[in-house]
Write an enzyme that holds these catalytic residues in place. Structure first.
Site, PDB file in Angstrom:
ATOM      1  N   ALA A 252       0.444  -1.474  -0.036  1.00 42.66           N
ATOM      2  CA  ALA A 252      -0.311   0.074  -0.139  1.00 42.66           C
ATOM      3  C   ALA A 252       0.922   1.664  -0.135  1.00 42.66           C
ATOM      4  O   ALA A 252       0.429   2.519  -0.684  1.00 42.66           O
ATOM      5  CB  ALA A 252      -0.739  -0.100   1.063  1.00 42.66           C
ATOM      6  N   HIS A 253       1.889   1.549   0.735  1.00 44.15           N
ATOM      7  CA  HIS A 253       3.121   2.754   0.724  1.00 44.15           C
ATOM      8  C   HIS A 253       3.250   2.513  -0.119  1.00 44.15           C
ATOM      9  O   HIS A 253       3.996   3.346  -1.235  1.00 44.15           O
ATOM     10  CB  HIS A 253       3.953   2.062   1.737  1.00 44.15           C
ATOM     11  CG  HIS A 253       5.200   3.019   1.806  1.00 44.15           C
ATOM     12  ND1 HIS A 253       4.949   4.830   2.263  1.00 44.15           N
ATOM     13  CD2 HIS A 253       6.378   3.023   1.419  1.00 44.15           C
ATOM     14  CE1 HIS A 253       6.176   4.781   1.675  1.00 44.15           C
ATOM     15  NE2 HIS A 253       6.948   4.346   1.561  1.00 44.15           N
ATOM     16  N   ALA A 254       3.679   1.283  -1.467  1.00 45.18           N
ATOM     17  CA  ALA A 254       4.356   1.648  -2.301  1.00 45.18           C
ATOM     18  C   ALA A 254       3.556   1.865  -3.435  1.00 45.18           C
ATOM     19  O   ALA A 254       3.931   3.086  -4.387  1.00 45.18           O
ATOM     20  CB  ALA A 254       4.924   0.163  -3.107  1.00 45.18           C
TER      21      ALA A 254
END
Length: 114
Positions: free
Chosen positions: A77-79
Site C-alpha cells: 500500500a505504501h509502494a
C-alpha cells in the site's frame, strides 16, 4: 501469492519511484538554470522509472484479478501511494518545464526585439 514476492514487488516499486523522484528534482534544478535539454533528459528518465514501477504494480493487480490470493500488505500500500505521489510530481514537473521553456522563448524574442 507468496509474501516474499509481494514484498519484493513493493520494494521494486519504491526504488523505481524514488529514482524517478531524484530525476524530477534534477529536472527542476535544470529548469532553474535554463538547461532545457537536461530537463528533457531527466524527465524522460523519470518517466521510464515511473513506467517500470507501474508495470510491477499492474502485474500484481492483474494477478489478483485472475484469482491469485493477494493478502493486504502495508508495504505494498505504501509502494502504491509512493508511486502515485511521484507520478503526480512528474506531471507537475512536465507542466513547469513547458511553462518555463515557453516563457524563456518569449523573453529571448523580446530581448532580440522580435
Amino acid at each position: 501469492m507468496e509474501h516474499e514476492k509481494l514484498v519484493s514487488a513493493a520494494m521494486s516499486i519504491i526504488i523505481h519511484a524514488g529514482d524517478a523522484r531524484l530525476n524530477i528534482t534534477q529536472a527542476l534544478n535544470a529548469i532553474s538554470e535554463n538547461q532545457y535539454e537536461e530537463v528533457k533528459d531527466k524527465l524522460k528518465q523519470a518517466q521510464e522509472k515511473i513506467t517500470a514501477a507501474h508495470e510491477i504494480q499492474t502485474e500484481i493487480i492483474q494477478g489478483e484479478a485472475r484469482g491469485e490470493e493477494v493478502g493486504y500488505s502495508l508495504l505494498f500500500a505504501h509502494a502504491q501511494d509512493t508511486l502515485m505521489t511521484i507520478n503526480s510530481e512528474l506531471i507537475l514537473a512536465k507542466q513547469l518545464y513547458k511553462l518555463f521553456e515557453s516563457f524563456e522563448k518569449r523573453v529571448l524574442k523580446l530581448e532580440k526585439g522580435e
